[in-house]
Scaffold this active site. Structure first.
Site, PDB file in Angstrom:
ATOM      1  N   THR A  27       0.859  -1.186   0.000  1.00  0.00           N
ATOM      2  CA  THR A  27       0.000   0.000   0.000  1.00  0.00           C
ATOM      3  C   THR A  27       0.891   1.231   0.000  1.00  0.00           C
ATOM      4  O   THR A  27       2.092   1.151   0.271  1.00  0.00           O
ATOM      5  CB  THR A  27      -0.907   0.059   1.251  1.00  0.00           C
ATOM      6  N   VAL A  59       3.900  -1.592   4.157  1.00  0.00           N
ATOM      7  CA  VAL A  59       3.160  -0.377   4.530  1.00  0.00           C
ATOM      8  C   VAL A  59       4.118   0.811   4.527  1.00  0.00           C
ATOM      9  O   VAL A  59       5.207   0.739   5.111  1.00  0.00           O
ATOM     10  CB  VAL A  59       2.521  -0.541   5.931  1.00  0.00           C
ATOM     11  N   ILE A  86       8.484  -2.244   6.047  1.00  0.00           N
ATOM     12  CA  ILE A  86       8.331  -0.790   6.110  1.00  0.00           C
ATOM     13  C   ILE A  86       8.759  -0.228   4.753  1.00  0.00           C
ATOM     14  O   ILE A  86       9.928  -0.358   4.355  1.00  0.00           O
ATOM     15  CB  ILE A  86       9.211  -0.179   7.230  1.00  0.00           C
ATOM     16  N   LYS A  87       7.797   0.376   4.059  1.00  0.00           N
ATOM     17  CA  LYS A  87       8.116   0.968   2.746  1.00  0.00           C
ATOM     18  C   LYS A  87       8.639   2.376   2.968  1.00  0.00           C
ATOM     19  O   LYS A  87       7.955   3.216   3.562  1.00  0.00           O
ATOM     20  CB  LYS A  87       6.847   1.039   1.881  1.00  0.00           C
ATOM     21  N   VAL A  88       9.830   2.609   2.456  1.00  0.00           N
ATOM     22  CA  VAL A  88      10.479   3.907   2.656  1.00  0.00           C
ATOM     23  C   VAL A  88      10.918   4.448   1.296  1.00  0.00           C
ATOM     24  O   VAL A  88      11.581   3.732   0.528  1.00  0.00           O
ATOM     25  CB  VAL A  88      11.726   3.759   3.569  1.00  0.00           C
TER      26      VAL A  88
END
Ligand code: G3P
Length: 223
Positions: A27, A59, A86-88
């Site tokens: 997402t 996310v 963790i999308k960074v």
């Protein structure tokens, strides 16, 4: 290969998790916007409940600086799971965040990747996935398949996988896979387009008509 859904729409996620070989969800804030004013954590937990063991849930953080992104990552890990990805975004401050999260032993997906150099930097940090934006690269006049090929080659010596993202057409997904992506995350309308393919559906209708012209309305189990 891994096929993920780039969606936060619960009915669509449930539908395609039921029918297709899906192994995760991604997402981002733009995807979440399509769901309206949701209760973020309640919605994330509902999405998470659709996943099977071993699937990946990605996310994205939204903070404008490294400190805020790190605080968000801590909360995502605490409230969702220690295994959440963790999308960074792969910016300078994003790389700083990635280093800290990876060092703490958690999963990172480097997103907003448009170049092999970004991919190389994130992979050297030790992220699990990098997410190149196929359609957006093409919109910039870039050869997205060649970029992904270059990324695959740049990170070849690392454990990092490419999860290609930003798709608008089926052929883009195939091109990304052929260029070396180990995973793709696809919006659910790509699957809807596939399953609405009239040529396929006509072929199936013709088989049914031929069967019924000889056997009547009975199914095989009724014979
Ligand atoms: O996962 C990133 C992707 O969602 C970006 O897609 O369609 O906004 O270019 P798009």
């Amino acid at each position: 290969m891994e096929i993920l859904l780039d969606s936060a729409n619960l009915p669509a996620v449930r539908r395609f998790y039921d029918t297709c070989p899906i192994s995760g969800l991604t997402t981002n804030p733009s995807i979440l916007k399509k769901e309206g004013k949701i209760d973020f954590f309640a919605h994330m937990k509902e999405l998470q409940s659709v996943l099977a063991g071993g699937d990946t849930f990605h996310v994205q953080v939204v903070g404008e600086n490294a400190d805020d992104m790190l605080r968000e990552a801590d909360v995502l890990i605490e409230k969702l799971s220690a295994d959440v990805y963790i999308k960074v975004p792969t910016t300078e401050s994003g790389l700083k965040v990635m280093k800290t999260i990876v060092k703490a032993g958690h999963n990172v997906t480097a997103t907003a990747v448009y170049s092999a150099f970004q991919a190389f930097l994130a992979a050297e940090v030790g992220v699990k996935y990098i997410a190149p934006y196929f359609n957006r690269m093409q919109n910039l006049g870039m050869r997205a398949d060649e970029e992904i090929f270059a990324m695959a080659s740049a990170i070849d010596q690392t454990e990092t996988k490419i999860v290609a993202a930003s798709f608008k057409r089926i052929q883009q997904v195939i091109d990304a896979i052929q260029a070396g992506a180990e995973a793709v995350t696809i919006p659910t309308d790509i699957l809807e387009t596939q399953f609405a393919n009239q040529t396929v559906n006509n072929a199936v209708s013709a088989f049914l008509q031929d069967w019924q012209s000889v056997q009547g309305a009975k199914n095989i189990y009724e014979l």
